[in-house]
Design an enzyme around this catalytic site. Sequence first.
Site, PDB file in Angstrom:
ATOM      1  N   ARG A  90       0.857  -1.184   0.000  1.00 61.38           N
ATOM      2  CA  ARG A  90       0.000   0.000   0.000  1.00 61.38           C
ATOM      3  C   ARG A  90       0.890   1.229   0.000  1.00 61.38           C
ATOM      4  NH1 ARG A  90      -2.143   3.268   4.642  1.00 61.38           N
ATOM      5  NH2 ARG A  90      -3.796   4.558   3.755  1.00 61.38           N
ATOM      6  N   ASP A 147      -3.224   4.466  -3.012  1.00 64.72           N
ATOM      7  CA  ASP A 147      -4.514   4.933  -2.491  1.00 64.72           C
ATOM      8  C   ASP A 147      -5.183   5.934  -3.424  1.00 64.72           C
ATOM      9  OD1 ASP A 147      -4.380   3.417  -0.240  1.00 64.72           O
ATOM     10  OD2 ASP A 147      -4.309   5.090   1.177  1.00 64.72           O
ATOM     11  N   HIS A 207     -16.825   5.676   3.262  1.00 63.78           N
ATOM     12  CA  HIS A 207     -15.752   4.987   3.992  1.00 63.78           C
ATOM     13  C   HIS A 207     -15.570   5.749   5.299  1.00 63.78           C
ATOM     14  CE1 HIS A 207     -11.721   2.841   4.149  1.00 63.78           C
ATOM     15  NE2 HIS A 207     -11.616   3.751   5.115  1.00 63.78           N
ATOM     16  N   ASP A 283     -13.005   8.524  19.475  1.00 59.90           N
ATOM     17  CA  ASP A 283     -13.668   7.241  19.258  1.00 59.90           C
ATOM     18  C   ASP A 283     -15.181   7.429  19.285  1.00 59.90           C
ATOM     19  OD1 ASP A 283     -14.825   4.591  19.675  1.00 59.90           O
ATOM     20  OD2 ASP A 283     -12.779   3.915  20.084  1.00 59.90           O
ATOM     21  N   MET A 284     -15.814   7.062  18.191  1.00 63.26           N
ATOM     22  CA  MET A 284     -17.260   7.219  18.062  1.00 63.26           C
ATOM     23  C   MET A 284     -18.017   6.522  19.189  1.00 63.26           C
ATOM     24  SD  MET A 284     -19.412   8.679  15.956  1.00 63.26           S
ATOM     25  CE  MET A 284     -18.536   8.857  14.387  1.00 63.26           C
ATOM     26  N   ARG A 285     -17.522   5.371  19.630  1.00 64.39           N
ATOM     27  CA  ARG A 285     -18.213   4.610  20.680  1.00 64.39           C
ATOM     28  C   ARG A 285     -18.233   5.375  22.000  1.00 64.39           C
ATOM     29  NH1 ARG A 285     -14.527  -0.509  19.370  1.00 64.39           N
ATOM     30  NH2 ARG A 285     -13.092   1.268  19.318  1.00 64.39           N
ATOM     31  N   GLY A 330     -14.431   1.035   9.628  1.00 60.52           N
ATOM     32  CA  GLY A 330     -14.754   0.739  11.019  1.00 60.52           C
ATOM     33  C   GLY A 330     -16.084   1.260  11.505  1.00 60.52           C
ATOM     34  N   ILE A 331     -16.346   2.561  11.317  1.00 62.15           N
ATOM     35  CA  ILE A 331     -17.621   3.147  11.741  1.00 62.15           C
ATOM     36  C   ILE A 331     -18.739   2.714  10.800  1.00 62.15           C
ATOM     37  CG2 ILE A 331     -18.874   5.306  12.087  1.00 62.15           C
ATOM     38  CD1 ILE A 331     -16.144   6.582  12.814  1.00 62.15           C
ATOM     39  N   GLY A 332     -18.467   2.740   9.514  1.00 58.60           N
ATOM     40  CA  GLY A 332     -19.485   2.358   8.539  1.00 58.60           C
ATOM     41  C   GLY A 332     -19.948   0.923   8.694  1.00 58.60           C
TER      42      GLY A 332
END
Length: 396
Positions: A90, A147, A207, A283-285, A330-332
């Site tokens: 990558r 990318d 994303h 962190d969304m959580r 991750g969030i999606g």
Amino acid sequence: MAKILAVNAGSSTLKWKLFDMPAEVQLAEGLVDRLGQPQSKVKIKYGDGQKYESDTPIANYQEAVASLMGNIKALGLVEHLHEITGVGHRVVAGGETFAESVVVDDATLLQIQNLRDYAPLHNPVEADYIDVFKKMMPWATEVAVFDTAFHQTMQPENFLYSIPYDYYKKYGARKYGAHGTSVRYVSARAAEMLNKPLEDLRMIVMHLGSGSSVTAVQGGQSIDTSMGFTPLAGVTMGTRSGDIDPSLVAYLMKKLDVPDVGQMIHILNNDSGLLGISGISNDMRDLEADEDTKPRAKLALDIFVNRVVKYVGSYAALMDGVDVLVFTAGIGENGDEIRDKIMRSLDYLGAKIDNDINYKSHGVEADLSTPDSTVKTLLVPTNEELMIVRDVMALS
């Protein structure tokens, strides 16, 4: 049968996955972490849920690759290292030089190094790792997967900034985007899930992770994306600001007594976004846990949703409609509440989701759409590494 490595290298980490090809079976995945520190960490998952971990000093890139190769053999993943016939790397920035993945020779390696100004924290490291792999595994085909490459189909009206045109011609000042390998994978997979030709679909890929982007995909090609010259632009992210007025940079540098622009960019990259707004976490959580009791946690979530919805709406207009919405990263993939909040604002597009399915779907492929929805909404876990090894196979 061939064994192919997919490598994602950073200055202090080396992530990798080993695949058996063309069967596309993942044999193992590993991480070398805290490179250059007294106690580097090696973690490997392989076989039927087996794990290997060790703490050992790994001083440099050469030792990191040697550790990877030694562990792959010691764990019986290969009998001989020559079974690994290709390595896919990558690479963050390909500029306008690379519109597709390429086999890396000495000239290509120099071109990647020369693009360091486009990604100063990434390209030099990735070029160094490619060089190490070439020297330590000279029999293997080394492939660079960029990318930015998928977004090279954008037209000038979408990738140019409204600054003097000479700045683009002389210095390459334009939008390049990011997450292209992820978007390429999930858009193709979404078409397969719907059993429709990718070329016939207007798709918007969200994303959403620690870094987030929104991309318009029409006819299988990227026509616009939210990230810009660097991955700092676009929607609000974990620690990145996303879009801001450039004049604000100069204003804040004066107010904060920040002496150089690099320090200000560091603030926008590392101290902003969800973390900066909430003052709690990136962190969304954590923010979802606090949103009922801490107003700034809720504000950060509202801003995140707002920015994503704005980009989705603009891209639907750009494509004269949309057929498919895709959540990934991750969030999606795991953020059922965030998906719900985003979709509530997209009902006008004809996109409706079944929340019974939505709240049960985490990290797995799913059609979230209601039967009467005129726009399909899919959850598609990304697999950049699989895309990378496919490119290696195609070029070997």
